[in-house]
Design a protein around this motif. Structure first.
Motif, PDB file in Angstrom:
ATOM      1  N   GLU A   1      59.305   7.755  -6.657  1.00 22.94           N
ATOM      2  CA  GLU A   1      59.040   7.215  -7.991  1.00 22.94           C
ATOM      3  C   GLU A   1      60.064   7.651  -9.035  1.00 22.94           C
ATOM      4  OE1 GLU A   1      56.024  10.680  -9.727  1.00 22.94           O
ATOM      5  OE2 GLU A   1      55.393   8.608  -9.664  1.00 22.94           O
ATOM      6  N   ASN A   2      60.853   8.681  -8.735  1.00 20.88           N
ATOM      7  CA  ASN A   2      61.769   9.257  -9.712  1.00 20.88           C
ATOM      8  C   ASN A   2      63.163   8.661  -9.521  1.00 20.88           C
ATOM      9  OD1 ASN A   2      63.459  11.012 -11.230  1.00 20.88           O
ATOM     10  ND2 ASN A   2      61.889  12.617 -11.110  1.00 20.88           N
TER      11      ASN A   2
ATOM     12  N   ILE B   1      55.033  17.526  -8.507  1.00 20.08           N
ATOM     13  CA  ILE B   1      54.694  17.493  -7.078  1.00 20.08           C
ATOM     14  C   ILE B   1      53.301  18.066  -6.856  1.00 20.08           C
ATOM     15  CG2 ILE B   1      55.285  18.465  -4.817  1.00 20.08           C
ATOM     16  CD1 ILE B   1      58.247  18.250  -5.663  1.00 20.08           C
ATOM     17  N   LEU B   2      53.004  19.184  -7.534  1.00 21.21           N
ATOM     18  CA  LEU B   2      51.663  19.772  -7.431  1.00 21.21           C
ATOM     19  C   LEU B   2      50.598  18.789  -7.921  1.00 21.21           C
ATOM     20  CD1 LEU B   2      52.279  23.426  -8.703  1.00 21.21           C
ATOM     21  CD2 LEU B   2      52.045  22.646  -6.342  1.00 21.21           C
ATOM     22  N   ASP B   3      50.899  18.051  -8.975  1.00 22.03           N
ATOM     23  CA  ASP B   3      49.943  17.081  -9.519  1.00 22.03           C
ATOM     24  C   ASP B   3      49.626  15.980  -8.510  1.00 22.03           C
ATOM     25  OD1 ASP B   3      49.910  18.508 -11.880  1.00 22.03           O
ATOM     26  OD2 ASP B   3      51.358  17.201 -12.896  1.00 22.03           O
ATOM     27  N   LEU B   4      50.613  15.638  -7.675  1.00 23.23           N
ATOM     28  CA  LEU B   4      50.410  14.575  -6.683  1.00 23.23           C
ATOM     29  C   LEU B   4      49.524  15.017  -5.525  1.00 23.23           C
ATOM     30  CD1 LEU B   4      54.029  13.111  -6.555  1.00 23.23           C
ATOM     31  CD2 LEU B   4      51.980  11.857  -7.259  1.00 23.23           C
TER      32      LEU B   4
ATOM     33  N   GLU C   1      60.408   1.581   2.494  1.00 22.70           N
ATOM     34  CA  GLU C   1      59.076   1.993   2.044  1.00 22.70           C
ATOM     35  C   GLU C   1      58.614   1.218   0.822  1.00 22.70           C
ATOM     36  OE1 GLU C   1      55.630   4.407   2.439  1.00 22.70           O
ATOM     37  OE2 GLU C   1      57.405   4.368   3.734  1.00 22.70           O
ATOM     38  N   SER C   2      59.554   0.750   0.005  1.00 25.75           N
ATOM     39  CA  SER C   2      59.181   0.021  -1.213  1.00 25.75           C
ATOM     40  C   SER C   2      58.470  -1.296  -0.912  1.00 25.75           C
ATOM     41  CB  SER C   2      60.418  -0.249  -2.069  1.00 25.75           C
ATOM     42  OG  SER C   2      61.364  -1.039  -1.361  1.00 25.75           O
ATOM     43  N   GLU C   3      58.611  -1.804   0.318  1.00 27.63           N
ATOM     44  CA  GLU C   3      57.944  -3.057   0.706  1.00 27.63           C
ATOM     45  C   GLU C   3      56.529  -2.822   1.224  1.00 27.63           C
ATOM     46  OE1 GLU C   3      59.305  -6.220   0.352  1.00 27.63           O
ATOM     47  OE2 GLU C   3      60.720  -5.014  -0.811  1.00 27.63           O
ATOM     48  N   LYS C   4      56.158  -1.557   1.404  1.00 29.06           N
ATOM     49  CA  LYS C   4      54.863  -1.242   2.018  1.00 29.06           C
ATOM     50  C   LYS C   4      53.785  -1.223   0.939  1.00 29.06           C
ATOM     51  CE  LYS C   4      52.886   2.535   4.601  1.00 29.06           C
ATOM     52  NZ  LYS C   4      53.151   3.811   5.287  1.00 29.06           N
ATOM     53  N   ASN C   5      53.430  -2.420   0.467  1.00 29.06           N
ATOM     54  CA  ASN C   5      52.466  -2.538  -0.620  1.00 29.06           C
ATOM     55  C   ASN C   5      51.607  -3.782  -0.434  1.00 29.06           C
ATOM     56  OD1 ASN C   5      53.911  -4.844  -1.875  1.00 29.06           O
ATOM     57  ND2 ASN C   5      55.488  -3.305  -2.232  1.00 29.06           N
ATOM     58  N   ILE C   6      50.592  -3.906  -1.255  1.00 25.81           N
ATOM     59  CA  ILE C   6      49.627  -4.998  -1.095  1.00 25.81           C
ATOM     60  C   ILE C   6      50.262  -6.345  -1.432  1.00 25.81           C
ATOM     61  CG2 ILE C   6      48.640  -5.034  -3.417  1.00 25.81           C
ATOM     62  CD1 ILE C   6      46.679  -5.056  -0.075  1.00 25.81           C
ATOM     63  N   THR C   7      51.281  -6.358  -2.296  1.00 27.07           N
ATOM     64  CA  THR C   7      51.962  -7.612  -2.621  1.00 27.07           C
ATOM     65  C   THR C   7      52.626  -8.206  -1.379  1.00 27.07           C
ATOM     66  OG1 THR C   7      52.371  -6.875  -4.891  1.00 27.07           O
ATOM     67  CG2 THR C   7      53.730  -8.675  -4.068  1.00 27.07           C
ATOM     68  N   THR C   8      53.271  -7.362  -0.594  1.00 27.40           N
ATOM     69  CA  THR C   8      53.874  -7.823   0.645  1.00 27.40           C
ATOM     70  C   THR C   8      52.806  -8.342   1.600  1.00 27.40           C
ATOM     71  OG1 THR C   8      55.642  -6.194   0.396  1.00 27.40           O
ATOM     72  CG2 THR C   8      55.374  -7.176   2.575  1.00 27.40           C
ATOM     73  N   CYS C   9      51.668  -7.665   1.656  1.00 26.12           N
ATOM     74  CA  CYS C   9      50.570  -8.125   2.504  1.00 26.12           C
ATOM     75  C   CYS C   9      50.117  -9.536   2.122  1.00 26.12           C
ATOM     76  CB  CYS C   9      49.385  -7.165   2.414  1.00 26.12           C
ATOM     77  SG  CYS C   9      49.669  -5.546   3.129  1.00 26.12           S
TER      78      CYS C   9
ATOM     79  N   ASN D   1      46.706   2.221   9.994  1.00 23.73           N
ATOM     80  CA  ASN D   1      47.465   1.103   9.441  1.00 23.73           C
ATOM     81  C   ASN D   1      47.193   1.049   7.948  1.00 23.73           C
ATOM     82  OD1 ASN D   1      47.825  -0.162  12.293  1.00 23.73           O
ATOM     83  ND2 ASN D   1      45.611  -0.071  12.037  1.00 23.73           N
ATOM     84  N   GLY D   2      48.216   0.709   7.160  1.00 23.81           N
ATOM     85  CA  GLY D   2      47.943   0.629   5.735  1.00 23.81           C
ATOM     86  C   GLY D   2      49.185   0.542   4.888  1.00 23.81           C
ATOM     87  N   VAL D   3      48.964   0.615   3.584  1.00 24.27           N
ATOM     88  CA  VAL D   3      50.046   0.460   2.621  1.00 24.27           C
ATOM     89  C   VAL D   3      49.912   1.531   1.542  1.00 24.27           C
ATOM     90  CG1 VAL D   3      50.294  -2.019   3.010  1.00 24.27           C
ATOM     91  CG2 VAL D   3      48.696  -1.204   1.264  1.00 24.27           C
ATOM     92  N   ASP D   4      50.985   1.668   0.763  1.00 20.40           N
ATOM     93  CA  ASP D   4      50.997   2.602  -0.351  1.00 20.40           C
ATOM     94  C   ASP D   4      50.342   1.966  -1.573  1.00 20.40           C
ATOM     95  OD1 ASP D   4      52.484   4.144   1.395  1.00 20.40           O
ATOM     96  OD2 ASP D   4      54.407   3.620   0.482  1.00 20.40           O
ATOM     97  N   LEU D   5      49.848   2.807  -2.460  1.00 24.97           N
ATOM     98  CA  LEU D   5      49.311   2.354  -3.746  1.00 24.97           C
ATOM     99  C   LEU D   5      50.242   2.882  -4.819  1.00 24.97           C
ATOM    100  CD1 LEU D   5      46.974   0.920  -5.214  1.00 24.97           C
ATOM    101  CD2 LEU D   5      45.816   3.130  -5.337  1.00 24.97           C
ATOM    102  N   GLY D   6      51.142   2.014  -5.299  1.00 19.16           N
ATOM    103  CA  GLY D   6      52.208   2.486  -6.168  1.00 19.16           C
ATOM    104  C   GLY D   6      53.092   3.423  -5.371  1.00 19.16           C
ATOM    105  N   ASN D   7      53.288   4.637  -5.888  1.00 19.62           N
ATOM    106  CA  ASN D   7      54.098   5.617  -5.175  1.00 19.62           C
ATOM    107  C   ASN D   7      53.262   6.533  -4.291  1.00 19.62           C
ATOM    108  OD1 ASN D   7      53.064   6.868  -7.679  1.00 19.62           O
ATOM    109  ND2 ASN D   7      54.215   8.653  -7.000  1.00 19.62           N
ATOM    110  N   LEU D   8      51.946   6.324  -4.239  1.00 18.15           N
ATOM    111  CA  LEU D   8      51.059   7.189  -3.465  1.00 18.15           C
ATOM    112  C   LEU D   8      50.985   6.692  -2.026  1.00 18.15           C
ATOM    113  CD1 LEU D   8      48.187   7.667  -6.061  1.00 18.15           C
ATOM    114  CD2 LEU D   8      50.128   9.184  -5.595  1.00 18.15           C
ATOM    115  N   LYS D   9      51.335   7.567  -1.095  1.00 14.02           N
ATOM    116  CA  LYS D   9      51.479   7.194   0.304  1.00 14.02           C
ATOM    117  C   LYS D   9      50.143   6.864   0.966  1.00 14.02           C
ATOM    118  CE  LYS D   9      54.416   8.002   3.007  1.00 14.02           C
ATOM    119  NZ  LYS D   9      55.312   7.133   3.805  1.00 14.02           N
TER     120      LYS D   9
END
Length: 355
Positions: A250-251, A309-312, A68-76, A138-146
């Motif tokens: 993220e933790n 978790i509630l904050d997310l 999952e750590s590779e699922k980001n815009i940098t990899t794209c 289709n898509g990617v995560d934004l930081g730790n946000l799915k």
């Protein structure tokens, strides 16, 4: 096994899938073919696929790291650059071979490269087969946000070959079972009964269970392709599940959870909320909780984990006008969408999960 006609594309099963693929490629006359995979799928699955790919077109393999750590815009960006350097154009085809990360990121890359090229999914994990094969997300995560960045765009076809599942460890299989269980809980009470004993899904009947799981998701998506209504039913277990998955991702003091592991917890929590809201009987809730906690390892939550978790939850894609929206069970086999839930009840659901 009969193919399933999804929203604008076919999902093929069994021995005929490669014939359908080769015929399609020949008819489309692509300029070149790219295969996106990760190191695991390259090692265990690509060798099973390439001998069946009958084409004289140039084939280039693009490999990324797994997880999952590779699922980001940098990899794209890296993949877009490789496609450009290797001569990709509007008539190129991208075949995505791997789990949900590969199909998610591959579909997004293809949908945006040169303003859109054709792509095909070949899911190799149980989770990807029953989840990523349908719906066009289709898509990617934004930081730790799915899954914060993405598009809804369908592939040209999906090929389901259960032989790839022989390469999976048990925790990956269980991760896929979580989505199959969800499909029964929200749409088909009879289908749910198949999973009250996990052993029933580990034998020759597995291909039929996969086929039915895909059918269920497809039936829902066909009614609501862009998720303005009933498609939100598929988010049962995901509102809290995604928040839990993001928090553990993220933790550094927490073990990263597989998607299905987080969703399994989310389904127990949201079943409890459904019960407390009078939508689910106590008997049904305990049936669900006992089944899921028997199959999946119990996740430990400390007191100081709950508020983050509630904050997310505020970042969940289903939210409207700043309100957190849940999809809750209205009895097993039915769902009620757009349910606003107070934090106090969510906190109680965690307390019950730990009990």
């Amino acid at each position: 096994m009969e193919f399933i006609e999804a929203n604008g594309y076919p999902i093929y099963f069994g021995e005929d899938e490669y014939q359908s693929l080769n015929k399609f490629i020949e008819e489309k006359n692509y300029s070149n073919i790219f295969i996106l995979t990760d190191t695991n799928s390259n090692e265990y699955c690509l060798t099973k696929f390439l001998p069946f790919l009958a084409t004289e077109k140039t084939i280039e393999i693009i490999e990324i790291e797994p997880g999952e750590s590779e699922k980001n815009i940098t990899t794209c960006v890296e993949i877009w650059n490789i496609l450009t350097e290797l001569g990709g154009d509007r008539k190129s085809l991208l075949i995505n071979i791997g789990g949900g990360v590969i199909t998610d990121i591959g579909g997004f890359v293809a949908s945006t490269f040169k303003r859109g090229i054709d792509f095909i999914h070949i899911p190799t994990t149980l989770l990807a087969m029953v989840d990523a094969s349908v719906g066009g997300k289709n898509g990617v995560d934004l930081g730790n946000l799915k899954n914060q960045i993405g598009v809804i765009n369908v592939p040209k076809m999906v090929l389901i070959n259960t032989e790839y599942l022989s390469t999976l460890p048990q925790n990956e299989m269980r991760s896929g079972f979580a989505e199959m269980v969800k499909h029964g809980l929200i749409h088909d009470q009879i289908y749910w009964t198949h999973f009250r004993n996990l052993q029933s899904a580990q034998h020759d009947y597995l291909p039929q269970l996969i086929h039915r799981s895909i059918e269920i998701k497809n039936e829902i998506v066909m009614q609501d392709p862009t998720e303005n209504g009933i498609r939100k039913a598929l988010n049962f277990g995901h509102t809290l599940g995604h928040a839990i998955e993001s928090y553990f991702l993220e933790n550094e003091n927490k073990k990263t959870l597989l998607h299905g592991e987080a969703i399994a917890v989310g389904m127990v929590l949201e079943s409890y909320i459904s019960w407390q809201k009078g939508l689910l009987s106590a008997k049904e809730y305990l049936e669900i909780k006992n089944m899921i906690t028997t199959v999946f390892e119990t996740i430990v939550f400390e007191e100081n984990d709950i508020q983050p978790i509630l904050d997310l939850l505020i970042h969940d894609k289903k939210n409207e006008y700043g309100k957190i929206q849940f999809a809750l069970l209205d009895g097993i086999g039915n769902i009620k969408i757009n349910q606003e839930i107070e934090n106090e009840l969510i906190i109680k659901s965690f307390a019950d999960y730990k009990s």
